[in-house]
Write an enzyme that holds these catalytic residues in place. Structure first.
Site, PDB file in Angstrom:
ATOM      1  N   LYS A 113       9.733 127.957   4.409  1.00 32.87           N
ATOM      2  CA  LYS A 113       9.278 128.083   5.667  1.00 32.87           C
ATOM      3  C   LYS A 113      10.855 128.428   6.603  1.00 32.87           C
ATOM      4  O   LYS A 113      10.131 128.696   7.710  1.00 32.87           O
ATOM      5  CB  LYS A 113       9.979 125.929   5.529  1.00 32.87           C
ATOM      6  CG  LYS A 113       8.612 125.275   4.878  1.00 32.87           C
ATOM      7  CD  LYS A 113       8.745 124.095   5.474  1.00 32.87           C
ATOM      8  CE  LYS A 113       7.452 123.102   4.680  1.00 32.87           C
ATOM      9  NZ  LYS A 113       7.457 121.677   5.181  1.00 32.87           N
ATOM     10  N   LYS A 132      -3.190 127.780  -1.726  1.00 27.28           N
ATOM     11  CA  LYS A 132      -2.990 126.139  -1.514  1.00 27.28           C
ATOM     12  C   LYS A 132      -4.170 125.838  -0.368  1.00 27.28           C
ATOM     13  O   LYS A 132      -3.687 126.174   1.105  1.00 27.28           O
ATOM     14  CB  LYS A 132      -2.144 125.670  -1.585  1.00 27.28           C
ATOM     15  CG  LYS A 132      -1.791 124.337  -1.947  1.00 27.28           C
ATOM     16  CD  LYS A 132      -1.148 123.900  -1.982  1.00 27.28           C
ATOM     17  CE  LYS A 132       0.071 123.499  -0.861  1.00 27.28           C
ATOM     18  NZ  LYS A 132       1.035 122.457  -1.114  1.00 27.28           N
ATOM     19  N   LYS A 149      -3.088 121.741   5.027  1.00 23.37           N
ATOM     20  CA  LYS A 149      -2.464 121.114   6.475  1.00 23.37           C
ATOM     21  C   LYS A 149      -3.067 122.185   7.818  1.00 23.37           C
ATOM     22  O   LYS A 149      -3.806 121.796   8.580  1.00 23.37           O
ATOM     23  CB  LYS A 149      -1.543 120.365   6.743  1.00 23.37           C
ATOM     24  CG  LYS A 149      -1.331 119.609   6.236  1.00 23.37           C
ATOM     25  CD  LYS A 149      -0.296 118.205   5.922  1.00 23.37           C
ATOM     26  CE  LYS A 149       0.299 117.166   5.666  1.00 23.37           C
ATOM     27  NZ  LYS A 149       1.452 116.915   5.831  1.00 23.37           N
TER      28      LYS A 149
HETATM   29  P1  AMP Z   1       2.134 118.453   1.835  1.00 18.06           P
HETATM   30  O1  AMP Z   1       0.879 118.378   2.219  1.00 18.06           O
HETATM   31  O2  AMP Z   1       2.836 120.130   1.889  1.00 18.06           O
HETATM   32  O3  AMP Z   1       3.218 117.705   3.406  1.00 18.06           O
HETATM   33  O4  AMP Z   1       2.237 117.832   0.424  1.00 18.06           O
HETATM   34  C1  AMP Z   1       2.224 116.907   0.220  1.00 18.06           C
HETATM   35  C2  AMP Z   1       1.087 116.257  -0.830  1.00 18.06           C
HETATM   36  O5  AMP Z   1       0.643 116.398  -1.266  1.00 18.06           O
HETATM   37  C3  AMP Z   1       2.396 116.785  -1.680  1.00 18.06           C
HETATM   38  O6  AMP Z   1       2.818 115.548  -3.062  1.00 18.06           O
HETATM   39  C4  AMP Z   1       1.939 117.557  -2.397  1.00 18.06           C
HETATM   40  O7  AMP Z   1       1.718 118.409  -4.131  1.00 18.06           O
HETATM   41  C5  AMP Z   1       0.180 117.335  -2.307  1.00 18.06           C
HETATM   42  N1  AMP Z   1      -0.390 118.251  -1.826  1.00 18.06           N
HETATM   43  C6  AMP Z   1      -0.667 118.781  -0.565  1.00 18.06           C
HETATM   44  N2  AMP Z   1      -1.484 119.986  -0.707  1.00 18.06           N
HETATM   45  C7  AMP Z   1      -1.921 120.153  -2.216  1.00 18.06           C
HETATM   46  C8  AMP Z   1      -3.365 120.393  -2.496  1.00 18.06           C
HETATM   47  N3  AMP Z   1      -3.733 121.555  -1.610  1.00 18.06           N
HETATM   48  N4  AMP Z   1      -3.757 120.563  -3.936  1.00 18.06           N
HETATM   49  C9  AMP Z   1      -2.743 119.613  -4.044  1.00 18.06           C
HETATM   50  N5  AMP Z   1      -1.625 118.609  -3.586  1.00 18.06           N
HETATM   51  C10 AMP Z   1      -1.744 118.654  -2.690  1.00 18.06           C
END
Ligand code: AMP
Ligand code: TRP
Length: 330
Positions: A111, A196, A199
């Site tokens: 980041k 992955k 968002k």
């Molecule tokens: P973030 O979107 O990075 O803020 O992640 C929020 C939560 O969603 C965390 O617990 C991540 O591990 C989970 N997460 C985010 N993207 C994925 C993905 N593509 N597959 C599985 N889990 C995800």
């Protein structure tokens, strides 16, 4: 009884990955544990946010939590910034941390690189993100933290900081364990299955958002990359696109990869994709409907007011013990 704490940042529109990897797994715990589910808006501001948008996304995320089945009678749902003990204990955890260990965190490094390229500076909050997350978790004497695999390093540092504090000042904090979904449920991009689903992907076809309407989901799955082999078979090396779609199918249907392979033997990707779309829409449609009922309603404010009160009571008890242990009182 276990104490569960988890949080998601209101920093963008949640994806199917967030749902399958995190949000969906929060729900069953409420039947058997003391649960705290937080909207971590103070983590969101570790990178620049637009004020009006952050406000809106905070409410929307709370509505989405509830729409997914979180029951405010069983779980405490609240906004991080409304319980000041998070920032207060966060500062104490920052003062328990070392610069070196924070500079080595992989999320910080990626980041920081991104922000520096975009803005020309690295916000200091990115570096102090992990001690704030530790404070979130430790305030509730949490035993289990359901998060995706990508949070492993943050969970390790949380335990390190808790142990360091306990050793120096006396036993104040419970050491929490990470809980990751079986199989790791990592949803990949629909356009590039080696990265992955995220968002913040620039390619709108790569990501299914939880708030996408049916038509959009149909189009995105239709466009999802596959291969020219033409059979529904799980092999991440040779058929990464199809394997990713199968893992979404498996997560939503409860079927094994073998079952899915058998069901689609001799059938093309078209039928498989159509059924997958139905599964996604079937899961998301009721969530979406409840979400739209909740967003503008006074019920949402009532739930968050109550959540803040319950969270604050527990957080304050731990915080009081922590300041006394550290000598931070008169
Ligand atoms: P973030 O979107 O990075 O803020 O992640 C929020 C939560 O969603 C965390 O617990 C991540 O591990 C989970 N997460 C985010 N993207 C994925 C993905 N593509 N597959 C599985 N889990 C995800
Ligand atoms: N770092 C987590 C993520 O990006 C969000 C988070 C902040 C969190 N505080 C937490 C998750 C406490 C679990 C517990 O997904």
């Amino acid at each position: 009884m276990d104490v569960i704490f988890s949080g998601i940042q209101p920093s963008g529109s949640l994806t199917l990955g967030n749902y399958l990897g995190a949000l969906r797994n929060f729900i069953p715990f409420q039947e058997k544990a003391e649960c705290y589910y937080c909207i971590v808006n103070q983590h969101a501001i570790t990178v620049p946010q637009e004020a009006a948008l952050l406000h809106e996304r905070t409410r929307n995320l709370a509505a989405l939590y509830i729409a997914c089945g979180m029951d405010p009678k069983k779980a405490t749902i609240f906004v991080q910034s409304e319980v000041p003990e998070h920032a207060l204990l966060g500062w104490m955890m920052i003062c328990t941390s070392y610069v070196g260990e924070m500079e080595r965190m992989t999320q910080y490094k990626s980041k920081a690189r991104k922000e520096e390229a975009k803005e020309g500076f690295i916000p200091l909050g990115l570096m102090t993100y992990p001690p704030l997350m530790a404070a979130d978790i430790l305030l509730y004497q949490t035993t289990l933290v359901p998060v995706g695999e990508d949070q492993t390093q943050h969970m390790e540092i949380t335990r390190d900081l808790a142990e360091r504090f306990n050793r120096k000042y006396g036993e104040v904090f419970t050491l929490p364990k990470m809980w990751a979904p079986q199989g790791g449920a990592r949803v990949m991009s629909l356009q590039d299955p080696s990265s992955k689903m995220s968002k913040s992907d620039d390619n709108e076809w790569a990501t299914i958002h939880m708030l996408d309407d049916t038509d959009t989901i149909v189009k995105k799955i239709k466009r999802a990359v596959t291969d020219s082999l033409g059979h529904v078979h799980y092999d991440k090396e040779t058929q990464p696109g199809v394997s990713n779609l199968m893992s979404i199918y498996a997560a939503l249907s409860g079927k094994s990869y073998e079952d899915i392979e058998r069901d689609y033997e001799g059938k093309g990707y078209g039928i498989f994709k159509k059924d997958l779309t139905d599964l996604i829409v079937g899961e998301m449609a009721p969530i979406l409907e409840r979400y739209h009922e909740l967003t503008g309603s006074p019920e949402l404010d009532r739930i968050l007011d109550e959540g803040r009160e319950k969270a604050e009571a527990k957080a304050h008890a731990t915080y009081t013990r922590a300041i006394h242990a550290m000598g931070l009182y008169r």
